[in-house]
Each structure stands twice: as structure tokens, then as C-alpha cells.
Write a protein that holds these residues in place. Structure first.
Motif, PDB file in Angstrom:
ATOM      1  N   HIS A   2       0.852  -1.183   0.000  1.00 11.02           N
ATOM      2  CA  HIS A   2       0.000   0.000   0.000  1.00 11.02           C
ATOM      3  C   HIS A   2       0.888   1.234   0.000  1.00 11.02           C
ATOM      4  O   HIS A   2       1.751   1.378   0.868  1.00 11.02           O
ATOM      5  N   LEU A   3       0.662   2.104  -0.966  1.00 11.11           N
ATOM      6  CA  LEU A   3       1.521   3.274  -1.115  1.00 11.11           C
ATOM      7  C   LEU A   3       1.612   4.070   0.183  1.00 11.11           C
ATOM      8  O   LEU A   3       2.709   4.396   0.646  1.00 11.11           O
ATOM      9  N   LEU A   4       0.482   4.373   0.804  1.00  9.84           N
ATOM     10  CA  LEU A   4       0.535   5.159   2.029  1.00  9.84           C
ATOM     11  C   LEU A   4       1.071   4.341   3.195  1.00  9.84           C
ATOM     12  O   LEU A   4       1.617   4.896   4.150  1.00  9.84           O
ATOM     13  N   GLU A  52      -4.305  10.424   4.651  1.00  6.88           N
ATOM     14  CA  GLU A  52      -5.262  10.925   3.665  1.00  6.88           C
ATOM     15  C   GLU A  52      -5.920  12.229   4.108  1.00  6.88           C
ATOM     16  O   GLU A  52      -6.070  13.166   3.319  1.00  6.88           O
ATOM     17  N   GLN A  53      -6.323  12.283   5.350  1.00  6.02           N
ATOM     18  CA  GLN A  53      -7.183  13.370   5.809  1.00  6.02           C
ATOM     19  C   GLN A  53      -6.433  14.570   6.377  1.00  6.02           C
ATOM     20  O   GLN A  53      -6.970  15.684   6.385  1.00  6.02           O
ATOM     21  N   ARG A  54      -5.181  14.350   6.833  1.00  4.34           N
ATOM     22  CA  ARG A  54      -4.501  15.435   7.539  1.00  4.34           C
ATOM     23  C   ARG A  54      -3.087  15.737   7.043  1.00  4.34           C
ATOM     24  O   ARG A  54      -2.665  16.899   7.089  1.00  4.34           O
ATOM     25  N   LEU A  55      -2.362  14.736   6.598  1.00  2.00           N
ATOM     26  CA  LEU A  55      -0.931  14.939   6.378  1.00  2.00           C
ATOM     27  C   LEU A  55      -0.528  15.155   4.923  1.00  2.00           C
ATOM     28  O   LEU A  55       0.390  15.932   4.646  1.00  2.00           O
ATOM     29  N   LEU A  56      -1.161  14.450   4.002  1.00  2.00           N
ATOM     30  CA  LEU A  56      -0.837  14.669   2.596  1.00  2.00           C
ATOM     31  C   LEU A  56      -1.310  16.054   2.168  1.00  2.00           C
ATOM     32  O   LEU A  56      -2.393  16.499   2.549  1.00  2.00           O
ATOM     33  N   THR A  59      -7.544  10.825  -1.768  1.00  2.00           N
ATOM     34  CA  THR A  59      -6.796  12.050  -2.027  1.00  2.00           C
ATOM     35  C   THR A  59      -7.536  12.986  -2.988  1.00  2.00           C
ATOM     36  O   THR A  59      -7.003  14.030  -3.362  1.00  2.00           O
ATOM     37  N   ALA A  60      -8.772  12.619  -3.366  1.00  2.00           N
ATOM     38  CA  ALA A  60      -9.525  13.413  -4.342  1.00  2.00           C
ATOM     39  C   ALA A  60      -9.861  14.808  -3.821  1.00  2.00           C
ATOM     40  O   ALA A  60     -10.091  15.736  -4.612  1.00  2.00           O
ATOM     41  N   HIS A  61      -9.896  14.974  -2.496  1.00  2.00           N
ATOM     42  CA  HIS A  61     -10.174  16.309  -1.949  1.00  2.00           C
ATOM     43  C   HIS A  61      -8.962  17.227  -2.058  1.00  2.00           C
ATOM     44  O   HIS A  61      -9.076  18.438  -1.828  1.00  2.00           O
ATOM     45  N   LEU A  62      -7.809  16.659  -2.412  1.00  2.00           N
ATOM     46  CA  LEU A  62      -6.577  17.440  -2.513  1.00  2.00           C
ATOM     47  C   LEU A  62      -6.204  17.780  -3.959  1.00  2.00           C
ATOM     48  O   LEU A  62      -5.769  18.894  -4.241  1.00  2.00           O
ATOM     49  N   PHE A  63      -6.359  16.792  -4.841  1.00  2.00           N
ATOM     50  CA  PHE A  63      -5.984  16.988  -6.246  1.00  2.00           C
ATOM     51  C   PHE A  63      -6.671  15.925  -7.083  1.00  2.00           C
ATOM     52  O   PHE A  63      -7.083  14.878  -6.558  1.00  2.00           O
ATOM     53  N   PRO A  64      -6.822  16.162  -8.398  1.00  2.00           N
ATOM     54  CA  PRO A  64      -7.537  15.211  -9.251  1.00  2.00           C
ATOM     55  C   PRO A  64      -6.799  13.885  -9.383  1.00  2.00           C
ATOM     56  O   PRO A  64      -5.577  13.796  -9.199  1.00  2.00           O
ATOM     57  N   ILE A 105      -1.817   0.023  -8.965  1.00  2.00           N
ATOM     58  CA  ILE A 105      -3.152  -0.568  -8.911  1.00  2.00           C
ATOM     59  C   ILE A 105      -4.040   0.331  -8.054  1.00  2.00           C
ATOM     60  O   ILE A 105      -3.993   0.268  -6.819  1.00  2.00           O
ATOM     61  N   PRO A 106      -4.816   1.228  -8.663  1.00  2.00           N
ATOM     62  CA  PRO A 106      -5.808   1.969  -7.871  1.00  2.00           C
ATOM     63  C   PRO A 106      -6.745   0.989  -7.173  1.00  2.00           C
ATOM     64  O   PRO A 106      -7.058  -0.091  -7.702  1.00  2.00           O
ATOM     65  N   ALA A 107      -7.176   1.356  -5.973  1.00  2.00           N
ATOM     66  CA  ALA A 107      -7.968   0.425  -5.167  1.00  2.00           C
ATOM     67  C   ALA A 107      -9.223   1.096  -4.638  1.00  2.00           C
ATOM     68  O   ALA A 107      -9.204   2.263  -4.234  1.00  2.00           O
ATOM     69  N   ILE A 108     -10.306   0.333  -4.645  1.00  2.00           N
ATOM     70  CA  ILE A 108     -11.567   0.767  -4.054  1.00  2.00           C
ATOM     71  C   ILE A 108     -11.393   0.883  -2.538  1.00  2.00           C
ATOM     72  O   ILE A 108     -10.838  -0.014  -1.897  1.00  2.00           O
ATOM     73  N   ASP A 109     -11.847   1.977  -1.990  1.00  2.00           N
ATOM     74  CA  ASP A 109     -11.943   2.121  -0.535  1.00  2.00           C
ATOM     75  C   ASP A 109     -13.280   1.517  -0.123  1.00  2.00           C
ATOM     76  O   ASP A 109     -14.329   2.109  -0.326  1.00  2.00           O
TER      77      ASP A 109
END
Length: 343
Positions: A19-21, A64-68, A102-107, A133-137
């Protein structure tokens, strides 16, 4: 470093379940936490992994929500992971990324291009290949999953090869996202799914096979509870990525029984095509070499089993067939040149 650790360091490796993150290095995490104004004590507590760990999802959500903050953060995380992996003789890596996080940060396309640029940089500098590999949350809505596949289809990139699904499996079975899976398959993407990870019913694995039609499985531990399913997986020779440091079993099995009762042992005994991976390496406090050493030292697998697991990693990758054939021949020759130590 003892003889087994040195052998595992030299072993040619693929990593198919990262997982990238979850691959963000501790120093990078601390830097980003300070940038976001998070107290150092809070950052340290987030990253802590106790003897009986509670998992890493809370850390990924914090990222995702605070650091990136920007696409360059994704580039850095991927590049640093690949640099560390290459130093462990990993020659190919496949990374999961949750774009809706990350969609709230950039496309989507902006984030994807940043990650793929890091792959190109790492290939040039370290000689390691990588696929995304993009993954469904699965904690998000089915509609968000469909949106993700629309992004993937609209912004095709050579290094983006498939669709995965991850995060908390409990009460979020694969069939909730059937429309997204079907759209991805129609668009020509490969499919892989986390299923049977958190002790959930083996029906999740059956659904991934029969309804989703996955090309690969991630975790799939509860298959050992269903003899018919276990036989089906054996006969299909589908590659199953497993994680020796999976937090669910470290937390729920007694320490003295952990390596004896872990499903990985039963999966291999049943003839499944397993391949060991690090999942979230710095957060699990594991390296690729240590992961393979655990397979030998803790689970007791010998040379021929480890050779088979090594080649499973090539065969189960989402590389093109010609690249697989080349890598398999290279891995087989390199493996056979290594003298396996007494364990």
C-alpha cells in the motif's frame, strides 16, 4: 546478519502487495506531521506498533485526511519505497493507491502522474520496475468506487494495470461494489481483491472468484475454513499474496501458537500458490528480507518451497507475458545460484 538473513537479502524478489501510504517511511511521516501542525507525541502514537498490533488503518486515514498536501508527496512516498525495496533486491513492485482518499486534494490524473513519474525515476536510478493498482476504498460508497473506475478509464496510463479493493473488510463484502468491478473488467483492467483478511467468512473469497472474477487474491486466509474452496484455489493455481506480519493474526493468536496456527502454514500445505509480501513495510516493522526470513524461520518452509513462492511472485504479477518470462528465467537462475543455509 546471520546466514539465513544474508540469503534472504540476496534473494531476488517481487512485491505484489504494497500500500503506497502504508510504505511511507517514519522520517517522512514525522516531517509531514510537523508540517501539518500535528504534535510529535500524537504522530509517534499513531505510528506505534505494539507487540499485539491493532493494525494500520488509522495511520492511513491520518495521511489521507490530515498529512498529505500535494502530488509531490505521493511521488516521494513511492520513490522512497522503491529505493528501500531495491536495496533489498526487490526487482518489481506493485503498489495499491486509494485515489478517492486524495480526491479532496488533487484530481485523480494529477496524483496518478506523480506516482508514475516516481516509478520512472526509480527505474532509471535503481533498476526496479513498478506498476500501480488503484484500489476501491470499501469503507466508502459503491458510487465512489464507480467514480474511481470512470477516472481510470478516462485517464489511461501505461503503468496503471488493474483495480484492487482494500481497507476494512468487515461488513463490506466485495459484492457491494459489483458495478465498479464489472466496469473495470469491461475496460480491460486486471482485478485483485483483499478478501478473507480479517477473519471474515470465506464467502468473501468465493464472491471475489465467482462474481468479481479476480485474477489474483490478497490475503484469503479464511479459505482454510472451507475445504472445497481450498481445493478450488489449489486447482486454479491462482496466486494469493500473503502477509506474515498481518496484524489480525498477530493480535488474535497466542504468541506461542502464532506460527503454528497461522493460515499461511495450512495454505501452503494445501498446495496454494502463495507469495509472501510486506503490505505496509515500515508500519509493520518489516523489510522484504525479513518477510522471507519469517517464512523460513517461523513457518519452517524449506528451499524448494521458497523457490516456488519466489516464482509465484513473478507469475502472479500484472506484468506483460514477455516481461514475466524474462523475469522468471532471471529469478530462477539467481535463486539456483544461492546456497541455502541451514535453518
Amino acid at each position: 546478519m546471520d546466514a539465513l538473513d544474508a540469503w534472504c537479502q540476496a534473494l531476488p524478489k517481487t512485491e505484489l502487495h504494497i500500500h503506497l501510504l502504508g510504505a511511507v517511511l517514519p522520517a517522512t511521516f514525522a516531517e509531514w506531521a510537523a508540517r501539518a501542525g500535528m504534535p510529535a507525541a500524537e504522530a509517534d502514537a499513531l505510528y506505534a506498533r505494539d507487540a499485539r498490533p491493532k493494525g494500520v488503518l488509522h495511520i492511513l486515514r491520518a495521511l489521507e485526511q490530515r498529512l498529505l498536501k500535494r502530488p509531490a508527496d505521493l511521488h516521494r512516498a513511492a520513490y522512497e519505497h522503491l529505493a528501500a525495496a531495491a536495496a533489498q533486491n526487490v526487482r518489481h513492485s506493485e503498489l495499491f493507491w486509494n485515489p478517492t482518499g486524495t480526491a479532496h486534494l488533487f484530481p485523480y490524473a494529477t496524483g496518478a502522474d506523480a506516482i508514475l513519474a516516481s516509478f520512472a525515476d526509480a527505474a532509471a536510478e535503481f533498476g526496479v520496475s513498478a506498476l500501480l493498482i488503484p484500489a476501491i476504498d470499501r469503507e466508502d460508497t459503491p458510487e465512489a468506487a464507480e467514480q474511481l473506475v470512470e477516472w481510470m478509464a478516462a485517464h489511461r496510463r501505461e503503468g496503471i494495470v488493474g483495480l484492487g479493493i482494500d481497507y476494512r473488510e468487515t461488513d463490506r463484502p466485495p459484492e457491494l461494489f459489483w458495478r465498479a468491478w464489472a466496469a473495470a473488467k469491461r475496460a480491460g483492467f486486471r482485478l485483485t481483491a483483499h478478501a478473507g483478511e480479517f477473519g471474515c467468512h470465506p464467502r468473501n473469497i468465493r464472491t471475489a472468484l465467482e462474481l468479481v472474477g479476480v485474477d489474483r487474491l490478497d490475503h484469503a486466509y479464511t479459505a482454510v475454513e472451507d475445504p472445497a474452496l481450498l481445493a478450488r484455489l489449489r486447482d486454479s493455481a491462482m496466486v494469493v499474496t500473503v502477509v506474515p506480519t498481518n496484524s489480525h493474526y498477530l493480535r488474535t493468536l497466542a504468541p506461542e501458537r502464532w506460527a503454528l496456527d497461522h493460515p499461511i502454514r495450512a495454505m501452503a500445505a494445501a498446495g496454494l500458490a502463495i507469495h509472501p509480501n510486506t503490505d505496509d513495510p515500515p508500519m509493520h516493522r518489516v523489510t522484504p528480507a525479513r518477510c522471507w526470513a519469517m517464512m523460513a524461520r517461523d513457518f519452517g518452509f524449506g528451499r524448494e518451497e521458497l523457490r516456488r513462492f519466489t516464482l509465484n511472485g513473478v507469475r502472479g504479477s500484472f506484468l506483460e507475458d514477455a516481461a514475466k518470462r524474462h523475469l522468471e528465467a532471471s529469478f530462477a537462475a539467481a535463486f539456483d545460484a544461492l546456497e541455502f543455509p541451514s535453518v
